[in-house]
Design an enzyme around this catalytic site. Structure first.
Site, short mmCIF file in Angstrom:
data_model
loop_
_atom_site.label_atom_id
_atom_site.label_comp_id
_atom_site.label_asym_id
_atom_site.label_seq_id
_atom_site.Cartn_x
_atom_site.Cartn_y
_atom_site.Cartn_z
N ASP A 129 0.86 -1.18 0.00
CA ASP A 129 0.00 0.00 0.00
C ASP A 129 0.91 1.24 0.00
O ASP A 129 2.10 1.15 0.29
CB ASP A 129 -0.85 -0.08 1.28
CG ASP A 129 -1.47 1.22 1.68
OD1 ASP A 129 -2.14 1.83 0.84
OD2 ASP A 129 -1.25 1.65 2.83
N ASP A 180 -0.09 5.04 1.24
CA ASP A 180 -0.20 5.92 2.42
C ASP A 180 -0.14 5.14 3.72
O ASP A 180 -0.90 4.19 3.93
CB ASP A 180 -1.52 6.70 2.36
CG ASP A 180 -1.53 7.72 1.26
OD1 ASP A 180 -1.08 8.84 1.49
OD2 ASP A 180 -1.96 7.37 0.14
N ASP A 222 -1.62 -0.81 6.00
CA ASP A 222 -1.78 -0.21 7.33
C ASP A 222 -3.22 0.11 7.69
O ASP A 222 -3.48 0.59 8.79
CB ASP A 222 -0.99 1.11 7.40
CG ASP A 222 -1.69 2.20 6.62
OD1 ASP A 222 -2.01 1.97 5.44
OD2 ASP A 222 -1.96 3.27 7.20
MG LIG Z 1 -2.64 3.04 3.76
#
Ligand SMILES: [Mg+2]
Length: 283
Positions: free
Chosen positions: A34, A36, A219
Site C-alpha cells: 500500500d 499511504d 496499514d
Molecule cells: Mg494506507
C-alpha cells in the site's frame, strides 16, 4: 537463513514459509505494498504526502531481486507515482502501480498509464457534498477528489472522530442514492463505485505474473481485502506473508499480520533485511 533472522522477519510459520519460498525462487515472488501509511507517512494534508525515501529505496533493492514489485493503492496511479517519485527510483524499472484499488495501472517498464474514464456519479456526489456538510454543521472536512472516488477527511476537524461519526450515515445515504458505496478508513470516508477492492487487484496481479510467494503490506482498513486474498492464496498452494505497518490510529490488521513493523521506516528496514538475505543467499 538463520533462525534469528527468520524470526525477526516473520513471527508466524506461514510467514516464514513464504520467506523460504521467496529466497528459494525470487523470480516467482511478488512484493506489493500500500502507499499511504505504509511507504509514505500519514500527514494532515493528503496532497502533501511524500514517500519515505528509505522505504522506496528499499523497495527498489527488492525490485532488482524479485520477480515483481508493486504498489496497490486507493490513490490514483498517477498521484502515487508522483508522490512516491516511483519513476526515479533505482530498481523500480519493472514495477507495477495499481491505483484506485486496481482500476488504474502504471507500468514502469513502458511508462504507460491505463486510466479508464471516471463515472459521472462521482461528479454528481461531489456537487451535493457542500450542502450536506453545511446542513450537518461540519467545518474542516477536507474533500479529496480522486477522479473515481471522493475522500472526506476529518483529520483537520476540531473533533476528527466525532466528525467521522456524524458523517458516516448521511454520506452512506448520499452515496447509495447515486449507486455508489462508502469505504471507511482512518479519519476518512471514501465514496467510490462498489465492487473494486485491493483483494481483486492483488489476485489479478498474482495470476498475471504467475507469482508463487506473495508479500503484501498495508496499514489500513482498505487493505483488509488484500490481506484476506493473500491468506486465501495459501489454500491454493501459494505462500504469503502479511506485513502490517502499524500506527497508533489503526490496529485492525495486526491480528492477521505475519510481521508488524513500525510505520514506513519499519517497512524500509524489513525490505532491506529481505534484500540482504537475497543478496547473501548461496548461489
Ligand atoms: Mg494506507
Amino acid at each position: 537463513m538463520t533462525e534469528t533472522s527468520a524470526a525477526e522477519l516473520a513471527r508466524t510459520d506461514e510467514g516464514r514459509a513464504c520467506l523460504e519460498a521467496l529466497l528459494a525462487d525470487p523470480a516467482t515472488a511478488l512484493v506489493a505494498f500500500d502507499f499511504d501509511g505504509t511507504l509514505s507517512p500519514i500527514v494532515a494534508d493528503p496532497a502533501s504526502a511524500v514517500a519515505d525515501p528509505e522505504a522506496v529505496a528499499a523497495l527498489g533493492r527488492l525490485g532488482h531481486l524479485v520477480g515483481t514489485v508493486a504498489v496497490i493503492t486507493g490513490r490514483p496511479a498517477r498521484t502515487a507515482v508522483e508522490l512516491g517519485g516511483l519513476d526515479r527510483v533505482a530498481g523500480l524499472e519493472g514495477m507495477v502501480v495499481l491505483g484506485q484499488y486496481g482500476i488504474e495501472r502504471w507500468d514502469a517498464e513502458t511508462g504507460e498509464f491505463r486510466i479508464p474514464p471516471p463515472p459521472a456519479e462521482i461528479d454528481d456526489v461531489e456537487a451535493a457534498l457542500p450542502a450536506l456538510l453545511a446542513e450537518l454543521g461540519l467545518t474542516g472536512v477536507q474533500l479529496e477528489h480522486k477522479q473515481r472516488a471522493i475522500g472526506l477527511h476529518t483529520r483537520r476537524c476540531a473533533d476528527p472522530a466525532g466528525a467521522f461519526r456524524t458523517l458516516a450515515e448521511p454520506v452512506r445515504q448520499l452515496a447509495e442514492q447515486h449507486g455508489l458505496g462508502v469505504e471507511p478508513g482512518r479519519n476518512v470516508l471514501e465514496i467510490r463505485p462498489p465492487g473494486v477492492d485491493k483483494g481483486d487487484a492483488l489476485r489479478a496481479l498474482v495470476e498475471e505474473r504467475g507469482s508463487r510467494s506473495v508479500v503484501f503490506g498495508g496499514d489500513d482498513l482498505g487493505d483488509l481485502p488484500a490481506f484476506h486474498t493473500a491468506r486465501a492464496l495459501r489454500e491454493e498452494g501459494l505462500t504469503s506473508l502479511l506485513v502490517v505497518s502499524a500506527s497508533a490510529e489503526e490496529d485492525a490488521l495486526v491480528q492477521l499480520a505475519d510481521v508488524v513493523v513500525d510505520g514506513p521506516p519499519g517497512v524500509a528496514g524489513w525490505c532491506s533485511a529481505v534484500a540482504d538475505l537475497l543478496e547473501g543467499r548461496p548461489a
